[in-house]
Motif scaffolding. Structure first.
Motif, mmCIF file in Angstrom:
data_model
loop_
_atom_site.group_PDB
_atom_site.id
_atom_site.type_symbol
_atom_site.label_atom_id
_atom_site.label_comp_id
_atom_site.label_asym_id
_atom_site.label_seq_id
_atom_site.Cartn_x
_atom_site.Cartn_y
_atom_site.Cartn_z
ATOM 1 N N LEU A 133 0.841 -1.198 0.000
ATOM 2 C CA LEU A 133 0.000 0.000 0.000
ATOM 3 C C LEU A 133 0.877 1.248 0.000
ATOM 4 N N ARG A 134 1.909 1.235 0.818
ATOM 5 C CA ARG A 134 2.823 2.369 0.885
ATOM 6 C C ARG A 134 3.488 2.608 -0.467
ATOM 7 N N GLU A 135 3.904 1.556 -1.115
ATOM 8 C CA GLU A 135 4.534 1.692 -2.430
ATOM 9 C C GLU A 135 3.567 2.287 -3.442
ATOM 10 N N LYS A 136 2.309 1.838 -3.389
ATOM 11 C CA LYS A 136 1.300 2.368 -4.311
ATOM 12 C C LYS A 136 1.066 3.852 -4.073
ATOM 13 N N VAL A 137 0.928 4.201 -2.802
ATOM 14 C CA VAL A 137 0.688 5.602 -2.468
ATOM 15 C C VAL A 137 1.878 6.458 -2.881
ATOM 16 N N ASP A 138 3.089 5.957 -2.624
ATOM 17 C CA ASP A 138 4.294 6.684 -3.031
ATOM 18 C C ASP A 138 4.327 6.895 -4.536
ATOM 19 N N ALA A 139 4.060 5.812 -5.275
ATOM 20 C CA ALA A 139 4.099 5.887 -6.733
ATOM 21 C C ALA A 139 3.048 6.846 -7.280
ATOM 22 N N ALA A 140 1.887 6.873 -6.634
ATOM 23 C CA ALA A 140 0.806 7.734 -7.112
ATOM 24 C C ALA A 140 1.052 9.195 -6.787
ATOM 25 N N THR A 141 1.696 9.463 -5.663
ATOM 26 C CA THR A 141 1.843 10.853 -5.217
ATOM 27 C C THR A 141 3.125 11.519 -5.702
ATOM 28 N N ARG A 142 4.159 10.744 -6.020
ATOM 29 C CA ARG A 142 5.435 11.363 -6.379
ATOM 30 C C ARG A 142 5.328 12.276 -7.603
ATOM 31 N N PRO A 143 4.713 11.836 -8.728
ATOM 32 C CA PRO A 143 4.594 12.757 -9.868
ATOM 33 C C PRO A 143 3.810 14.021 -9.517
ATOM 34 N N MET A 144 2.801 13.853 -8.664
ATOM 35 C CA MET A 144 2.008 15.004 -8.252
ATOM 36 C C MET A 144 2.839 15.966 -7.407
ATOM 37 N N PHE A 145 3.659 15.414 -6.521
ATOM 38 C CA PHE A 145 4.526 16.223 -5.667
ATOM 39 C C PHE A 145 5.519 17.003 -6.529
ATOM 40 N N VAL A 146 6.076 16.334 -7.530
ATOM 41 C CA VAL A 146 7.009 16.993 -8.451
ATOM 42 C C VAL A 146 6.329 18.161 -9.161
ATOM 43 N N LYS A 147 5.098 17.922 -9.622
ATOM 44 C CA LYS A 147 4.355 18.956 -10.345
ATOM 45 C C LYS A 147 4.047 20.145 -9.439
ATOM 46 N N LEU A 148 3.638 19.876 -8.199
ATOM 47 C CA LEU A 148 3.313 20.959 -7.273
ATOM 48 C C LEU A 148 4.560 21.778 -6.938
ATOM 49 N N ASN A 149 5.701 21.123 -6.748
ATOM 50 C CA ASN A 149 6.943 21.856 -6.498
ATOM 51 C C ASN A 149 7.316 22.725 -7.680
ATOM 52 N N SER A 150 7.110 22.200 -8.888
ATOM 53 C CA SER A 150 7.387 22.977 -10.093
ATOM 54 C C SER A 150 6.460 24.195 -10.190
ATOM 55 N N ASP A 151 5.178 23.983 -9.895
ATOM 56 C CA ASP A 151 4.217 25.097 -9.908
ATOM 57 C C ASP A 151 4.568 26.145 -8.857
ATOM 58 N N LEU A 152 5.046 25.679 -7.708
ATOM 59 C CA LEU A 152 5.420 26.612 -6.639
ATOM 60 C C LEU A 152 6.603 27.473 -7.077
ATOM 61 N N ALA A 153 7.590 26.857 -7.694
ATOM 62 C CA ALA A 153 8.761 27.616 -8.166
ATOM 63 C C ALA A 153 8.350 28.677 -9.181
ATOM 64 N N LYS A 154 7.421 28.328 -10.073
ATOM 65 C CA LYS A 154 6.951 29.300 -11.075
ATOM 66 C C LYS A 154 6.203 30.452 -10.407
#
Length: 527
Positions: A133-154
């Motif tokens: 379950l942890r692996e699934k949650v990690d896999a699902a959230t990591r791309p989203m986390f990357v995108k949010l960090n990118s949006d924050l920098a912009k």
């Protein structure tokens, strides 16, 4: 051979089910518009297509969806509805998995007895389920986390801090579900920048300290990121007037990171060390360090720090404000970075010369509207009121005291900004001929100076204006012991700093012999 279409996973089906619930609250057209997604794509996500991370991030950011609910089905549907308990659900899940991982490291045969072994095998099966379950949650959230960090920098780069704060709220929720330390560090760095811009300097400093310590502990021979975190930490500390602490951290960074002395951030720290020494009364050693280090900095960084160099040269007496203004007037107007010219505005306030105040304002002045830093707004209010007082307008002191920013800073509490407010009020009242008001403001400033915690240092020019107020208000023949002591302390301040090399205070000193200063022919005006 055509690739077989893979059946949707259980996780995809669960995510789609929650997306369908959102569609019950919002028409598909609204979801499409607010997430900047074609409506046809939204329709497909609701039916069968895999839901991409970018779309989930847009739902969290623009519709206020609670990421813990969207990704794990935990808590309430929207962030605005999250209670303190519900907001911790994802965090608790992660902690539970972490605790069970510890148990998983036990050897199944470590305990004797068949019952124990059976229990441990059952527990191990449960742990494996949680780990998946942890692996699934990690896999699902990591791309989203990357995108949010990118949006924050912009958003930060564009100066859109309202949008940045919305993104931070969403990213912090996602970070509870994604066990990626590098992404969390990136988020904390963005939060520190936003907190700094919003004037929450102490919060920014704590985040910067955490980033610096963590990076220092993990830095390898090929990793100089601790230097960049250290340089940012020092800037935040100086903004908060925690000068001694900033100097200690600067020295620590320079000593610990000597292998990276070729890196630009190392040179920035060398420059910062010089700036801090000038701030702390050591201009004889600080100014040469600033000038030497500035030659090694990038053109962009040097341009941003022109005002800092200018103020140091003014304090040293190497250049006059008139010389700097003359060179600035010969430069194109767009070359002036108005928000960063606080040093020149402060020096003009110290000199109390109407022409210089007018020239500085014409070149670098701006409305306080839209400026987040209350200290920059205060300096602008100070400059405006002082120009009016010097022009003979007696109501300048009343207008200054009636400003919302000034009333807020005069509330009970000790801060460097509160001291500056009282010092400015005294100066303006004095020049308006309102002695009673000037004396009251002087007493208020003196009281705040005495209560200021030792870790904070008021700017030299604020202290200099306070000392000038004392010399102007209290004659040498004053009968009051308190007034005579205030005058003696003020005179001692000017004599001491002049002897240290701050020759801009020459008109205020009793000594005759001048300290050695840099020859103006050897220094180029930075503007």
């Amino acid at each position: 051979m055509a690739r077989e279409k893979q059946p949707p996973s259980d996780y995809d089906a669960e995510l789609r089910a929650r997306l369908i619930q959102l569609a019950e609250d919002h028409p598909q057209s609204d979801i499409a518009r607010k997430t900047n997604t074609p409506q046809s794509s939204v329709s497909r996500y609701l039916k069968e297509r895999k839901v991409p991370a970018e779309f989930c991030a847009a739902l969290i950011r623009n519709l206020g969806v609670n990421p813990a609910w969207l990704l794990a089905g935990e808590g309430t549907r929207y962030t605005a509805d999250v209670t303190a308990d519900a907001g911790d659900t994802a965090s608790q899940l992660v902690e539970l998995v972490g605790a069970m991982n510890t148990v998983a490291r036990l050897k199944l045969g470590a305990l004797v007895g068949k019952d124990h072994q059976k229990t441990l095998r059952h527990l191990n099966d449960q742990i494996e389920s949680y780990e998946k379950l942890r692996e699934k949650v990690d896999a699902a959230t990591r791309p989203m986390f990357v995108k949010l960090n990118s949006d924050l920098a912009k958003a930060i780069k564009q100066g859109n801090f309202e949008s940045a704060e919305r993104i931070i709220r969403a990213a912090e929720q996602v970070s509870r579900l994604c066990n990626d330390e590098a992404l969390r560090m990136s988020l904390d760095s963005g939060i520190a920048l936003v907190e700094h811009e919003r004037g929450n300097i102490d919060r920014a400093i704590e985040l910067r300290k955490r980033l610096w310590r963590h990076q220092l502990g993990t830095a390898s021979a090929s990793d100089a990121r601790a230097l960049y975190h250290g340089a940012n930490l020092v800037v935040a500390m100086r903004s908060a007037h925690r000068l001694e602490e900033a100097r200690r951290y600067t020295r620590a960074c320079l000593e610990l990171m000597k292998p990276f002395e070729h890196v630009h951030a190392y040179k920035v720290l060398l420059f910062s060390e010089g700036v801090l020494e000038v701030d702390l009364g050591m201009i004889a050693s600080g100014l040469p360090k600033m000038l030497n280090a500035s030659e090694q900095l990038t053109a962009a960084y040097r341009a941003r720090n022109k005002p800092v160099i200018c103020q140091a040269l003014l304090l040293r007496g190497t250049l006059s404000l008139e010389q700097i203004l003359l060179d600035a007037n010969q430069a194109p107007a767009e070359a002036a970075e108005k928000p960063s010219m606080a040093g020149l505005l402060a020096f003009a306030c110290w000199e109390e010369k109407a022409a210089a105040l007018d020239h500085v304002w014409q070149r670098f002045g701006r409305s306080p509207d839209g400026i987040a830093s209350r200290e920059q707004r205060l300096l602008i209010h100070h400059n405006v009121a002082l120009r009016e007082a010097l022009s003979g307008r007696k109501k300048a002191i009343g207008d200054f005291c009636n400003l919302d920013d000034i009333n807020e800073l005069k509330r009970p509490g000790v801060s460097v900004a509160a001291i500056h407010t009282r010092v400015a009020e005294c100066q303006i009242a004095r020049l308006c001929g309102r002695r009673a008001e000037a004396l009251k403001a002087f007493d208020g400033a003196a009281k705040l100076f005495g209560e200021l915690p030792a870790e904070y240092t008021a700017p030299i020019l604020v202290r200099a204006i306070h000392a000038r107020n004392a010399l102007e208000l209290f004659p040498a023949s004053a009968r009051s012991q308190t007034e005579r002591r205030s005058r003696e302390q003020a005179q001692a301040f000017f004599d001491d700093y002049y002897a240290r090399g701050y020759t801009c205070f020459r008109p205020m000193v009793n000594v005759v012999e001048a300290p050695d200063i840099l020859d103006v022919k050897d220094v180029k005006t930075p503007l």
